[in-house]
Design a protein around this motif. Structure first.
Motif, mmCIF file in Angstrom:
data_model
loop_
_atom_site.group_PDB
_atom_site.id
_atom_site.type_symbol
_atom_site.label_atom_id
_atom_site.label_comp_id
_atom_site.label_asym_id
_atom_site.label_seq_id
_atom_site.Cartn_x
_atom_site.Cartn_y
_atom_site.Cartn_z
ATOM 1 N N ASP A 1 44.336 25.758 55.482
ATOM 2 C CA ASP A 1 43.098 25.157 55.978
ATOM 3 C C ASP A 1 41.963 26.148 56.213
ATOM 4 O O ASP A 1 40.827 25.736 56.420
ATOM 5 C CB ASP A 1 43.369 24.319 57.236
ATOM 6 N N ARG A 2 42.255 27.439 56.181
ATOM 7 C CA ARG A 2 41.170 28.409 56.359
ATOM 8 C C ARG A 2 40.659 28.973 55.033
ATOM 9 O O ARG A 2 39.765 29.818 55.031
ATOM 10 C CB ARG A 2 41.671 29.581 57.196
ATOM 11 N N ALA A 3 41.283 28.552 53.942
ATOM 12 C CA ALA A 3 40.913 29.129 52.639
ATOM 13 C C ALA A 3 39.717 28.401 52.035
ATOM 14 O O ALA A 3 39.650 27.175 52.068
ATOM 15 C CB ALA A 3 42.100 29.056 51.692
ATOM 16 N N ARG A 4 38.771 29.162 51.468
ATOM 17 C CA ARG A 4 37.688 28.515 50.744
ATOM 18 C C ARG A 4 38.240 27.941 49.442
ATOM 19 O O ARG A 4 39.284 28.367 48.942
ATOM 20 C CB ARG A 4 36.533 29.486 50.518
ATOM 21 N N ARG A 5 37.528 26.953 48.917
ATOM 22 C CA ARG A 5 38.031 26.193 47.768
ATOM 23 C C ARG A 5 37.127 26.325 46.546
ATOM 24 O O ARG A 5 37.383 25.691 45.523
ATOM 25 C CB ARG A 5 38.146 24.703 48.151
ATOM 26 N N ASP A 6 36.077 27.097 46.651
ATOM 27 C CA ASP A 6 35.038 27.081 45.614
ATOM 28 C C ASP A 6 35.137 28.221 44.600
ATOM 29 O O ASP A 6 34.254 28.364 43.766
ATOM 30 C CB ASP A 6 33.665 27.099 46.270
ATOM 31 N N LEU A 7 36.199 29.029 44.666
ATOM 32 C CA LEU A 7 36.332 30.110 43.684
ATOM 33 C C LEU A 7 37.328 29.706 42.606
ATOM 34 O O LEU A 7 38.362 29.114 42.898
ATOM 35 C CB LEU A 7 36.796 31.399 44.365
ATOM 36 N N ILE A 8 37.024 30.064 41.354
ATOM 37 C CA ILE A 8 37.914 29.697 40.249
ATOM 38 C C ILE A 8 38.455 30.940 39.538
ATOM 39 O O ILE A 8 39.539 30.889 38.941
ATOM 40 C CB ILE A 8 37.203 28.697 39.286
ATOM 41 N N VAL A 9 37.752 32.059 39.632
ATOM 42 C CA VAL A 9 38.248 33.344 39.130
ATOM 43 C C VAL A 9 38.100 34.349 40.259
ATOM 44 O O VAL A 9 37.069 34.365 40.951
ATOM 45 C CB VAL A 9 37.464 33.814 37.881
ATOM 46 N N GLN A 10 39.137 35.156 40.475
ATOM 47 C CA GLN A 10 39.122 36.114 41.576
ATOM 48 C C GLN A 10 39.637 37.464 41.104
ATOM 49 O O GLN A 10 40.379 37.549 40.140
ATOM 50 C CB GLN A 10 40.030 35.624 42.714
ATOM 51 N N HIS A 11 39.294 38.478 41.835
ATOM 52 C CA HIS A 11 39.811 39.814 41.538
ATOM 53 C C HIS A 11 40.579 40.311 42.760
ATOM 54 O O HIS A 11 40.001 40.941 43.641
ATOM 55 C CB HIS A 11 38.674 40.775 41.192
#
Lengths: 157, 157
Positions: free
Chosen positions: B74-84
């Motif tokens: 529940d604390r994680a953002r949901r708007d990233l699709i590629v990460q490093h």
């Protein structure tokens, strides 16, 4: 045994978005395998389809042999907490069953990757146990180091 | 790389209900292990707590050695699709990562059952990689026959 309140009718604590669909050979419940073991025995492959906004999420999945697929069993009722499956000798709680009928009808399958097309947003997989068009929630790489427990035991029911 | 539309702000296609909480030793992100392997190395056990309406769902789970736990980050953002990720040499899509940051922040862990108390609604487990109080979505029995793939491969990043 039914829940006092049907989760399907509750306000919900959080929402999920459908990020794609699962394409399977089965369009009717009567044809659909009851579980992944049956599906694998059938020998029919399937496809995970990811919608355009989410396709970049496949970057770097090449070479991964198996993935975990989470999907939303949208036709399953959510208000049963104890069930008596036809194959079992006694009733069991939903947390002791892999039935799609559960408070949150999220199914999980570990499947083999047969092919990956990032541009098309598709992952070809060896088998799946759901109806064609079932909503997709997530795909994760499968790590044998933490996900594989070959000596895990479930007692005969 | 961010999504054009943040799933957290979208209407949602379906809702989940929180059926309990995970009790872990970690109340702050800085203490929390980054994954289940790290959590297991720490040696700290945890507890899955199921809310009263759902406790009958544990019926018949006795003797099951391992369960699959699905929980809502529940604390994680949901708007990233590629990460490093810090540990990786290159950027990856979320479907090639086990990061909690994903369109549907559902985490999955395969854990060993250390104890079961159906009346109290608790399952003692060997390890978990989330903050104390993380919402619980589901518990499923782990079947080695379909869930264990000891020779699965994820290429080094």
């Amino acid at each position: 045994m039914a829940l006092g309140e049907d989760p399907a009718g509750m306000a919900g604590d959080a929402h999920v978005v459908f990020i794609g669909r699962i394409r399977s050979p089965w369009s009717e419940r009567s044809q659909c395998p009851k579980n992944l073991r049956q599906a694998r025995e059938d020998g029919a492959t399937a496809t995970v389809e990811i919608d355009p906004p989410y396709r970049d999420g496949l970057l770097g999945l090449d070479g991964v042999s198996h993935v975990i697929v989470l999907y939303w069993m949208d036709r399953a009722r959510r208000d049963l907490i104890v069930q008596h499956p036809r194959h079992a000798t006694r009733a069991k709680g939903v947390f002791a069953l892999r039935s799609p009928v559960r408070p949150n009808p999220i199914a999980m399958a570990v499947v083999k990757v047969l092919g990956l097309d990032q541009a098309a947003g598709t992952i070809a997989i060896d088998a799946i146990d759901c109806l064609d068009g079932t909503p997709l929630l997530d795909v994760k790489p499968y790590y044998a180091s933490t996900d594989a427990v070959p000596d895990a035991v479930v007692p005969q029911s």
